[in-house]
Design a protein around this motif. Structure first.
Motif, PDB file in Angstrom:
ATOM      1  N   SER A 149      42.014  31.492  45.425  1.00 19.22           N
ATOM      2  CA  SER A 149      41.808  32.537  46.478  1.00 19.22           C
ATOM      3  C   SER A 149      40.461  33.419  46.361  1.00 19.22           C
ATOM      4  CB  SER A 149      43.069  33.718  46.453  1.00 19.22           C
ATOM      5  OG  SER A 149      42.536  34.637  47.591  1.00 19.22           O
ATOM      6  N   THR A 150      39.683  33.658  47.305  1.00 22.34           N
ATOM      7  CA  THR A 150      38.640  34.479  47.203  1.00 22.34           C
ATOM      8  C   THR A 150      38.812  36.008  47.146  1.00 22.34           C
ATOM      9  OG1 THR A 150      38.345  34.558  49.730  1.00 22.34           O
ATOM     10  CG2 THR A 150      37.320  32.855  48.506  1.00 22.34           C
ATOM     11  N   LEU A 151      40.107  36.466  47.406  1.00 19.90           N
ATOM     12  CA  LEU A 151      40.282  37.952  47.458  1.00 19.90           C
ATOM     13  C   LEU A 151      40.855  38.393  46.021  1.00 19.90           C
ATOM     14  CD1 LEU A 151      42.578  37.978  50.505  1.00 19.90           C
ATOM     15  CD2 LEU A 151      40.192  38.637  50.386  1.00 19.90           C
ATOM     16  N   GLN A 156      41.570  39.311  37.410  1.00 19.95           N
ATOM     17  CA  GLN A 156      42.749  38.995  37.788  1.00 19.95           C
ATOM     18  C   GLN A 156      43.104  37.616  37.747  1.00 19.95           C
ATOM     19  OE1 GLN A 156      43.193  41.359  41.155  1.00 19.95           O
ATOM     20  NE2 GLN A 156      43.527  43.216  40.360  1.00 19.95           N
ATOM     21  N   LYS A 157      42.408  36.783  37.933  1.00 21.44           N
ATOM     22  CA  LYS A 157      42.789  35.121  38.012  1.00 21.44           C
ATOM     23  C   LYS A 157      43.386  34.754  36.833  1.00 21.44           C
ATOM     24  CE  LYS A 157      39.242  33.860  41.270  1.00 21.44           C
ATOM     25  NZ  LYS A 157      37.894  32.891  41.384  1.00 21.44           N
TER      26      LYS A 157
END
Length: 255
Positions: A149-151, A156-157
């Protein structure tokens, strides 16, 4: 002998799967990430699990915090808590039944009861493997989607942790062990109380006088009588017999 080997192999696989499910439940490595700051010394590894979150520094120091509230977890981890615990209970009961109904143990004496208990244990192990496979696959899918996800920021990944791979392997062991246990029973499972008897060494031969398939004597021949008897209805002697003489007392005797 082959049946006993199948049962032992299935029991060993189910035991390995049960231990793997327990490790999947307890390890905090469902999601992991490595964050490196401006200085390489500040590198740290973050682990997310069902029951706690851990942070390991590059110096070897590790700090873990127990997750007090289930509402702070994502949906996949909330469902994984319940499903993994259910899988542990089902696999434990199934593994226990496989040892009780195994031919290598003396818990049961009846062959029919042993076969039924062994099949039941194998089915429970298959169900436990399927229940374990659902949360680990769901968590892996959620982690991959969140990573792509780009968000989501770089810090946080998360990536798939070691507990997910252990869960996949444990589910495979449970399913394979359950299949071996279900196929290790004889064709006749004893529902009618009988089991196939060993075939005799020599074929059964029918006794004399019984003719048909399998008889070993030819039928006796019948002979016609030389003279046919014709009855006249009365019996007449060939030699005539005279009438007996009458008895006369001698003279001079007292009458």
């Amino acid at each position: 002998m082959a049946r006993i080997a199948k049962e032992v192999s299935g029991q060993v696989l189910c035991f390995i799967g049960f231990v793997g499910v327990c490790l999947t439940c307890g390890l905090p490595m469902w999601r992991s990430t490595s964050f490196i700051g401006a200085n390489i010394v500040t590198a740290q590894t973050i682990w997310d699990g069902l029951w706690m979150n851990c942070v390991m520094q590059s110096t070897g120091q590790m700090q873990c915090r127990i997750q007090d509230s289930i509402m702070r977890l994502t949906q996949d981890l909330q469902a994984a808590r319940a499903l993994i615990v259910i899988a542990i209970v089902i696999s434990f009961v199934g593994m226990l039944l496989t040892f009780v109904g195994g031919r290598c143990t003396s818990c049961l004496k009846n062959e029919s009861s042993m076969a039924k208990v062994s099949i039941t244990g194998g089915i429970l192990c298959i169900v436990a493997g399927a229940v374990c496979l659902i949360p680990v696959s769901w968590s892996a899918t959620f982690t991959i989607q969140d990573f792509q996800s780009t968000l989501t920021t770089e810090t946080q990944k998360r990536e798939i942790g070691a507990a997910i791979y252990i869960g996949w392997g444990s589910a495979g062991f449970l399913i394979l062990g359950g299949i071996l246990l279900c196929t290790s029973c004889p064709k006749n499972d004893g529902r009618d109380g009988t089991y196939p008897q060993p075939q005799p060494m020599y074929p059964y031969m029918q006794p004399p006088g019984v003719y048909g398939p399998g008889s070993y004597m030819a039928p006796p021949k019948t002979y016609a009588p030389s003279v046919a008897y014709t009855g006249t209805g009365s019996y007449m002697p060939n030699k005539p017999y005279a009438m007996p003489r009458t008895y006369s007392a001698p003279r001079g005797q007292y009458l």
